[in-house]
Design a protein around this motif. Structure first.
Motif, PDB file in Angstrom:
ATOM      1  N   ARG A   8       7.609  45.539   5.019  1.00 22.93           N
ATOM      2  CA  ARG A   8       8.794  45.495   5.878  1.00 22.93           C
ATOM      3  C   ARG A   8       9.497  46.846   5.906  1.00 22.93           C
ATOM      4  O   ARG A   8       9.970  47.291   6.949  1.00 22.93           O
ATOM      5  N   ALA A   9       9.566  47.489   4.741  1.00 20.87           N
ATOM      6  CA  ALA A   9      10.174  48.824   4.681  1.00 20.87           C
ATOM      7  C   ALA A   9       9.375  49.813   5.525  1.00 20.87           C
ATOM      8  O   ALA A   9       9.944  50.695   6.187  1.00 20.87           O
ATOM      9  N   GLY A  10       8.044  49.679   5.517  1.00 19.15           N
ATOM     10  CA  GLY A  10       7.211  50.547   6.336  1.00 19.15           C
ATOM     11  C   GLY A  10       7.447  50.349   7.816  1.00 19.15           C
ATOM     12  O   GLY A  10       7.547  51.315   8.581  1.00 19.15           O
ATOM     13  N   VAL A  11       7.559  49.106   8.245  1.00 19.80           N
ATOM     14  CA  VAL A  11       7.832  48.816   9.657  1.00 19.80           C
ATOM     15  C   VAL A  11       9.223  49.333  10.027  1.00 19.80           C
ATOM     16  O   VAL A  11       9.414  49.926  11.101  1.00 19.80           O
ATOM     17  N   GLY A  96       7.592  59.008  10.998  1.00 23.15           N
ATOM     18  CA  GLY A  96       7.799  57.560  10.937  1.00 23.15           C
ATOM     19  C   GLY A  96       6.487  56.812  10.768  1.00 23.15           C
ATOM     20  O   GLY A  96       6.390  55.868   9.973  1.00 23.15           O
ATOM     21  N   ALA A  97       5.469  57.241  11.504  1.00 24.52           N
ATOM     22  CA  ALA A  97       4.158  56.591  11.388  1.00 24.52           C
ATOM     23  C   ALA A  97       3.551  56.830  10.006  1.00 24.52           C
ATOM     24  O   ALA A  97       2.958  55.917   9.407  1.00 24.52           O
ATOM     25  N   LEU A  98       3.684  58.042   9.476  1.00 19.43           N
ATOM     26  CA  LEU A  98       3.157  58.330   8.134  1.00 19.43           C
ATOM     27  C   LEU A  98       3.881  57.522   7.063  1.00 19.43           C
ATOM     28  O   LEU A  98       3.265  57.072   6.090  1.00 19.43           O
ATOM     29  N   THR A  99       5.184  57.320   7.252  1.00 16.48           N
ATOM     30  CA  THR A  99       5.946  56.491   6.310  1.00 16.48           C
ATOM     31  C   THR A  99       5.411  55.067   6.307  1.00 16.48           C
ATOM     32  O   THR A  99       5.195  54.469   5.252  1.00 16.48           O
ATOM     33  N   CYS A 103       3.535  53.171   3.152  1.00 21.09           N
ATOM     34  CA  CYS A 103       4.040  51.897   2.620  1.00 21.09           C
ATOM     35  C   CYS A 103       2.966  50.814   2.675  1.00 21.09           C
ATOM     36  O   CYS A 103       2.792  50.055   1.713  1.00 21.09           O
ATOM     37  N   PHE A 104       2.234  50.752   3.789  1.00 19.46           N
ATOM     38  CA  PHE A 104       1.173  49.747   3.908  1.00 19.46           C
ATOM     39  C   PHE A 104       0.051  50.014   2.910  1.00 19.46           C
ATOM     40  O   PHE A 104      -0.525  49.080   2.343  1.00 19.46           O
ATOM     41  N   HIS A 105      -0.273  51.286   2.686  1.00 18.71           N
ATOM     42  CA  HIS A 105      -1.328  51.616   1.723  1.00 18.71           C
ATOM     43  C   HIS A 105      -0.917  51.215   0.309  1.00 18.71           C
ATOM     44  O   HIS A 105      -1.706  50.592  -0.420  1.00 18.71           O
TER      45      HIS A 105
END
Length: 116
Positions: A8-11, A96-99, A103-105
């Motif tokens: 959720r933090a990544g999104v 933003g995409a790298l963040t 987070c997903f990784h």
């Protein structure tokens, strides 16, 4: 923090990055035409148009510090340009995409640790 919260933090990071990118792009394109701000520069007491001034400055830097100094200055100018105008918008979107990907990784690595 569990994996679901990290996703959720990544999104959220992606959404904030894209909103910031859209705002930066809008702000950059609503300003004056950048060609109007370019003109002439004075180097060593001589007046040059922008392209001539750039070449004269590069020759001067190369004379003092060599080719490596010119490369360092060009890299510094390129990196600095990432934080201005429409390039800032692209930089914010990529960050933003790298963040989100980071987070997903990490969330995926956390899920692997809980497999039986």
């Amino acid at each position: 923090m569990n994996a679901r919260m990290l996703r959720r933090a990544g999104v959220l990071g992606l959404v904030i990055g894209l909103l910031a990118a859209a705002l930066a792009y809008w702000h950059a394109t609503s300003g004056p035409d950048p060609r109007l701000t370019q003109g002439y520069e004075i180097i060593g007491g001589q007046v040059f148009d922008s392209e001539q001034a750039d070449e004269a400055r590069k020759r001067q830097i190369e004379h003092v510090g060599g080719k490596a100094a010119v490369w360092a200055v060009e890299f510094n100018e390129w990196f600095g340009s990432l934080w201005q105008g429409t390039r800032l918008a692209a930089t914010l979107a990529i960050l933003g995409a790298l963040t989100m990907l980071a987070c997903f990784h990490i969330a995926g690595l956390m899920d692997e640790g809980h497999d039986p």
